[in-house]
Write an enzyme that holds these catalytic residues in place. Structure first.
Site, PDB file in Angstrom:
ATOM      1  N   LYS A   1       0.826  -1.214   0.000  1.00 37.24           N
ATOM      2  CA  LYS A   1       0.000   0.000   0.000  1.00 37.24           C
ATOM      3  C   LYS A   1       0.859   1.262   0.000  1.00 37.24           C
ATOM      4  O   LYS A   1       0.429   2.303  -0.491  1.00 37.24           O
ATOM      5  CB  LYS A   1      -0.995  -0.020   1.161  1.00 37.24           C
ATOM      6  CG  LYS A   1      -2.063  -1.078   0.952  1.00 37.24           C
ATOM      7  CD  LYS A   1      -3.390  -0.774   1.624  1.00 37.24           C
ATOM      8  CE  LYS A   1      -4.442  -1.761   1.118  1.00 37.24           C
ATOM      9  NZ  LYS A   1      -5.687  -1.724   1.850  1.00 37.24           N
TER      10      LYS A   1
ATOM     11  N   LYS B   1      -3.310  -9.586  -6.793  1.00 37.52           N
ATOM     12  CA  LYS B   1      -4.598  -9.826  -6.127  1.00 37.52           C
ATOM     13  C   LYS B   1      -5.680  -8.868  -6.667  1.00 37.52           C
ATOM     14  O   LYS B   1      -5.390  -7.697  -6.919  1.00 37.52           O
ATOM     15  CB  LYS B   1      -4.395  -9.562  -4.622  1.00 37.52           C
ATOM     16  CG  LYS B   1      -5.586  -9.812  -3.754  1.00 37.52           C
ATOM     17  CD  LYS B   1      -5.268  -9.460  -2.306  1.00 37.52           C
ATOM     18  CE  LYS B   1      -5.533  -7.995  -2.006  1.00 37.52           C
ATOM     19  NZ  LYS B   1      -6.730  -7.711  -1.238  1.00 37.52           N
TER      20      LYS B   1
ATOM     21  N   LYS C   1     -10.545  -4.021  -4.395  1.00 39.66           N
ATOM     22  CA  LYS C   1     -11.653  -3.105  -4.640  1.00 39.66           C
ATOM     23  C   LYS C   1     -11.160  -1.707  -5.004  1.00 39.66           C
ATOM     24  O   LYS C   1     -11.862  -0.949  -5.644  1.00 39.66           O
ATOM     25  CB  LYS C   1     -12.628  -3.083  -3.454  1.00 39.66           C
ATOM     26  CG  LYS C   1     -12.104  -2.503  -2.174  1.00 39.66           C
ATOM     27  CD  LYS C   1     -13.218  -2.423  -1.122  1.00 39.66           C
ATOM     28  CE  LYS C   1     -13.071  -3.434  -0.016  1.00 39.66           C
ATOM     29  NZ  LYS C   1     -11.868  -3.331   0.823  1.00 39.66           N
TER      30      LYS C   1
HETATM   31  N1  AQP Z   1      -8.572 -10.916  -4.068  1.00 38.24           N
HETATM   32  C1  AQP Z   1      -9.048 -11.436  -2.939  1.00 38.24           C
HETATM   33  N2  AQP Z   1      -9.311 -12.756  -2.859  1.00 38.24           N
HETATM   34  C2  AQP Z   1      -9.814 -13.294  -1.708  1.00 38.24           C
HETATM   35  N3  AQP Z   1     -10.071 -12.567  -0.600  1.00 38.24           N
HETATM   36  C3  AQP Z   1      -9.830 -11.247  -0.647  1.00 38.24           C
HETATM   37  N4  AQP Z   1      -9.974 -10.261   0.256  1.00 38.24           N
HETATM   38  C4  AQP Z   1      -9.576  -9.092  -0.289  1.00 38.24           C
HETATM   39  N5  AQP Z   1      -9.161  -9.291  -1.548  1.00 38.24           N
HETATM   40  C5  AQP Z   1      -9.311 -10.620  -1.804  1.00 38.24           C
HETATM   41  C6  AQP Z   1     -10.534 -10.442   1.587  1.00 38.24           C
HETATM   42  O1  AQP Z   1     -11.629  -9.541   1.716  1.00 38.24           O
HETATM   43  C7  AQP Z   1     -11.720  -9.152   3.084  1.00 38.24           C
HETATM   44  C8  AQP Z   1     -11.874  -7.681   3.203  1.00 38.24           C
HETATM   45  O2  AQP Z   1     -10.732  -7.024   2.798  1.00 38.24           O
HETATM   46  P1  AQP Z   1     -10.460  -5.541   3.296  1.00 38.24           P
HETATM   47  O3  AQP Z   1     -11.548  -4.636   2.887  1.00 38.24           O
HETATM   48  O4  AQP Z   1     -10.182  -5.549   4.745  1.00 38.24           O
HETATM   49  O5  AQP Z   1      -9.148  -5.093   2.607  1.00 38.24           O
HETATM   50  P2  AQP Z   1      -8.162  -5.766   1.632  1.00 38.24           P
HETATM   51  O6  AQP Z   1      -7.768  -7.117   2.077  1.00 38.24           O
HETATM   52  O7  AQP Z   1      -7.075  -4.769   1.412  1.00 38.24           O
HETATM   53  O8  AQP Z   1      -9.110  -5.893   0.368  1.00 38.24           O
HETATM   54  P3  AQP Z   1      -9.048  -5.116  -1.002  1.00 38.24           P
HETATM   55  O9  AQP Z   1     -10.211  -5.547  -1.824  1.00 38.24           O
HETATM   56  O10 AQP Z   1      -7.699  -5.299  -1.603  1.00 38.24           O
HETATM   57  O11 AQP Z   1      -9.290  -3.630  -0.551  1.00 38.24           O
HETATM   58  P4  AQP Z   1      -8.440  -2.325  -0.827  1.00 38.24           P
HETATM   59  O12 AQP Z   1      -8.320  -2.221  -2.321  1.00 38.24           O
HETATM   60  O13 AQP Z   1      -9.227  -1.225  -0.220  1.00 38.24           O
HETATM   61  O14 AQP Z   1      -7.117  -2.524  -0.153  1.00 38.24           O
HETATM   62  C9  AQP Z   1     -10.476  -9.689   3.801  1.00 38.24           C
HETATM   63  O15 AQP Z   1     -10.824 -10.860   4.498  1.00 38.24           O
HETATM   64  C10 AQP Z   1      -9.553 -10.019   2.659  1.00 38.24           C
HETATM   65  O16 AQP Z   1      -8.661 -11.072   2.982  1.00 38.24           O
END
Ligand code: AQP
Length: 343
Positions: free
Chosen positions: A128, A210, A213
């Site tokens: 990040k 990965k 969002k």
């Molecule tokens: N690509 C993924 N595959 C499986 N699980 C995923 N998670 C995130 N991306 C994937 C799981 O979703 C939950 C919520 O995630 P979060 O909102 O706490 O943040 P994150 O892990 O950083 O998810 P994002 O989508 O990548 O968000 P941003 O872009 O805002 O950083 C967690 O259980 C995570 O493991």
């Protein structure tokens, strides 16, 4: 770390206490099928046999700059998505992180039991920091401490998350163990609970990365994308120069599509290879797109019904925060006493 999504009836640690499950998602954008398959989908099974607490973790979201009105909107929308996915507010505590002050309070305490070197090793911080080079703030660095507080406040047994959160669960365990080592048996040491399939859904535009969002290109399939958009994104998915649908090294794009198809259909990788033998990638991509769109359609219509009822959502937020707040206050009081604060 438990890597199993089959045995949802988790071993009880005390005769009259159901296992406690805690998890959350950041309202940092429109949710992807990665968030759904890696986390939320599994929560719906866990809610029947356990005491489940699911949170919209808005305090985590501000580690990356958010537009205030978007953040507020995403908070309501995420709660509506939890409900549309089948999380039952009668069975689970659903709340917004910033509504329970105990999270920030315990986070400060735990920060004093977390080593700089431990936080420096977190891969999410490194990733990040690269993505947000103009805003490498202290909150981004101490994110895992807040996450440890989220989990430990509720004496959590299991934390269902995607693969990317494994390191954060490990550090929560380390912090809890260190604290307990000094003050006795204060915190329950939590276990991660990572689904067997769907734990790491990759981007359709770059299958080495990965799906997230906060990424804006066609690589991220959103839970609320229209049917046409979902199918179009899958049709454009990056694959390889081979034409055979099979799971193998060096075929990360196809492997990812097979995983997604498997999650939504329950079919094994062998069954999928068999189903598409003799067909090219085009037919397979179309089938994956249509399957995902069909599977998400009921969730989407339920979501649209719920999201317009702001009063209903606020009622759930309020009663969830009351219930969570009571548990959090109990834990915090215990912690404050142990460390020598006058309570
Ligand atoms: N690509 C993924 N595959 C499986 N699980 C995923 N998670 C995130 N991306 C994937 C799981 O979703 C939950 C919520 O995630 P979060 O909102 O706490 O943040 P994150 O892990 O950083 O998810 P994002 O989508 O990548 O968000 P941003 O872009 O805002 O950083 C967690 O259980 C995570 O493991």
């Amino acid at each position: 770390m438990t890597e199993n999504n089959e045995n949802t009836n988790v071993q009880k640690s005390a005769p009259d206490r159901k296992p406690v499950i805690f998890s959350g998602v950041q309202p940092s954008g429109n949710l992807t099928i990665g968030n759904y398959l890696g986390a939320i989908k599994g929560w719906t099974d866990l809610q029947h046999e356990n005491d489940c607490i699911f949170c919209v973790v808005d305090m985590h979201a501000i580690t990356v700059r958010q537009d205030p009105s978007e953040l507020r909107r995403h908070t309501y929308e995420l709660l509506a998505l939890y409900l549309a996915a089948g999380i039952d507010p009668e069975k689970c505590i659903l709340f917004v992180q910033s509504h329970v002050p105990g999270h920030a309070q315990l986070s400060w305490v735990l920060g004093c039991y977390t080593m700089f070197g431990e936080l420096s090793r977190m891969t999410q911080f490194k990733d990040k920091s690269k993505k947000n080079a103009d805003n490498i703030n202290a909150g981004l660095f101490t994110y895992p401490v807040l996450m440890a507080a989220d989990i430990l406040l509720y004496m959590t047994d299991l934390v269902p998350v995607g693969q990317d959160q494994k390191q954060h669960i490990e550090i929560a365990r380390t912090i809890a163990g260190r604290f307990n080592g000094v003050y006795g048996d204060v915190f329950k040491i939590p276990e991660g609970f990572i689904p067997k399939t769907g734990a790491k859904i990759m981007s359709l535009s770059d299958p080495e990365k990965k799906m997230s969002k906060s990424d804006s290109d066609f690589g991220s399939v959103r839970i609320l994308d229209s049917r046409d958009d979902i199918i179009r994104k899958f049709k454009k998915a990056v694959t390889d120069s081979d034409t055979v649908v099979r799971y193998a090294q060096g075929k990360s794009g196809i492997n990812n599509l097979m995983n997604i198809y498997s999650c939504f259909t329950g079919k094994s990788l062998e069954q999928i290879e068999h189903e598409f033998s003799g067909q090219g990638y085009g037919a397979f991509k179309l089938a994956v797109g249509e399957t995902v769109a069909d599977a998400l359609a009921p969730l989407q219509s339920e979501y649209h019904r719920i999201v317009s009822d702001k009063q209903y959502l606020e009622g759930i937020m309020k009663s969830g925060a009351d219930s969570a707040g009571r548990i959090a206050a109990r834990t915090l009081r215990k912690v404050y006493k142990k460390i020598g604060f006058v309570v």
